[in-house]
Design a protein around this motif. Structure first.
Motif, PDB file in Angstrom:
ATOM      1  N   HIS A   1       0.842  -1.204   0.000  1.00 26.99           N
ATOM      2  CA  HIS A   1       0.000   0.000   0.000  1.00 26.99           C
ATOM      3  C   HIS A   1       0.876   1.251   0.000  1.00 26.99           C
ATOM      4  O   HIS A   1       0.590   2.222  -0.714  1.00 26.99           O
ATOM      5  CB  HIS A   1      -0.923  -0.010   1.220  1.00 26.99           C
ATOM      6  N   ASP A   2       1.933   1.241   0.795  1.00 24.37           N
ATOM      7  CA  ASP A   2       2.842   2.390   0.824  1.00 24.37           C
ATOM      8  C   ASP A   2       3.512   2.602  -0.525  1.00 24.37           C
ATOM      9  O   ASP A   2       3.694   3.739  -0.961  1.00 24.37           O
ATOM     10  CB  ASP A   2       3.912   2.203   1.917  1.00 24.37           C
TER      11      ASP A   2
ATOM     12  N   VAL B   1       2.284   1.768  -3.486  1.00 23.93           N
ATOM     13  CA  VAL B   1       1.269   2.305  -4.395  1.00 23.93           C
ATOM     14  C   VAL B   1       1.035   3.780  -4.105  1.00 23.93           C
ATOM     15  O   VAL B   1       0.987   4.615  -5.011  1.00 23.93           O
ATOM     16  CB  VAL B   1      -0.040   1.485  -4.278  1.00 23.93           C
ATOM     17  N   THR B   2       0.917   4.117  -2.822  1.00 26.26           N
ATOM     18  CA  THR B   2       0.696   5.511  -2.437  1.00 26.26           C
ATOM     19  C   THR B   2       1.889   6.369  -2.827  1.00 26.26           C
ATOM     20  O   THR B   2       1.718   7.477  -3.352  1.00 26.26           O
ATOM     21  CB  THR B   2       0.458   5.595  -0.913  1.00 26.26           C
TER      22      THR B   2
ATOM     23  N   LYS C   1       1.833   6.917  -6.600  1.00 25.72           N
ATOM     24  CA  LYS C   1       0.832   7.911  -6.974  1.00 25.72           C
ATOM     25  C   LYS C   1       1.331   9.315  -6.641  1.00 25.72           C
ATOM     26  O   LYS C   1       1.174  10.240  -7.443  1.00 25.72           O
ATOM     27  CB  LYS C   1      -0.487   7.640  -6.253  1.00 25.72           C
ATOM     28  N   ALA C   2       1.907   9.463  -5.467  1.00 27.74           N
ATOM     29  CA  ALA C   2       2.435  10.778  -5.071  1.00 27.74           C
ATOM     30  C   ALA C   2       3.568  11.192  -5.997  1.00 27.74           C
ATOM     31  O   ALA C   2       3.682  12.364  -6.377  1.00 27.74           O
ATOM     32  CB  ALA C   2       2.910  10.736  -3.619  1.00 27.74           C
TER      33      ALA C   2
END
Length: 157
Positions: free
Chosen positions: A64-65, A67-68, A71-72
């Protein structure tokens, strides 16, 4: 033939029940030992399963980190590209403004110099004395008194 082994003397009755009881006791001890080992393995297995579940949770958080963070990163790259485009546009606008300012300054300098040269070289003749507008011969509220320009005689003729 004679046997050289000493003969065990007993009461002469075969005691199979004692032998079975002895084997059952030994078997019960081995079974208890296996059950204890199984409990240890089960507790070790539970510990390993708990650790596996914790590792799975940790890797899910890491995914999840990632992916986040991706995206960032993409968003930041897009914002940076937009900022660079805006900077280029602003620099072009500043260059255009500076060109216009220098062009206007040049035009002003040319105009001022031209006025200065004209003022120094040509005298303005005074044909008639300056009179107030209300005393001018053509200043009237009666339009019939003023002769139209087509009615004037042509001075060139």
């Amino acid at each position: 033939m004679t046997s050289f082994l000493p003969r065990l003397r007993g009461n002469g009755v075969h005691r199979a029940d004692d032998r079975i009881a002895e084997l059952e006791a030994r078997h019960a001890g081995e079974l208890q030992q296996l059950r204890d080992e199984m409990d240890l393995l089960r507790s070790d297995n539970i510990k390993l399963l708990n650790r596996q579940a914790a590792a799975d949770d940790f890797f899910a958080i890491l995914r999840h980190d990632v992916v986040t963070a991706n995206k960032a990163w993409v968003g930041e790259r897009t914002r940076r590209e937009n900022a660079e485009k805006a900077l280029v546009q602003a620099e072009n606008a500043i260059r255009l403004r500076d060109r216009r300012i220098s062009d206007l300054n040049r035009k002003i300098d040319v105009g001022v110099k031209a006025e200065h040269v004209i003022a120094q070289t040509q005298e303005i003749p005074v044909i008639t004395p300056v009179i107030p507008l209300h005393e001018a011969p053509f200043a009237t509220t009666d339009p019939g008194r003023v002769r139209p320009s087509w009615a004037e005689p042509d001075p060139a003729a």
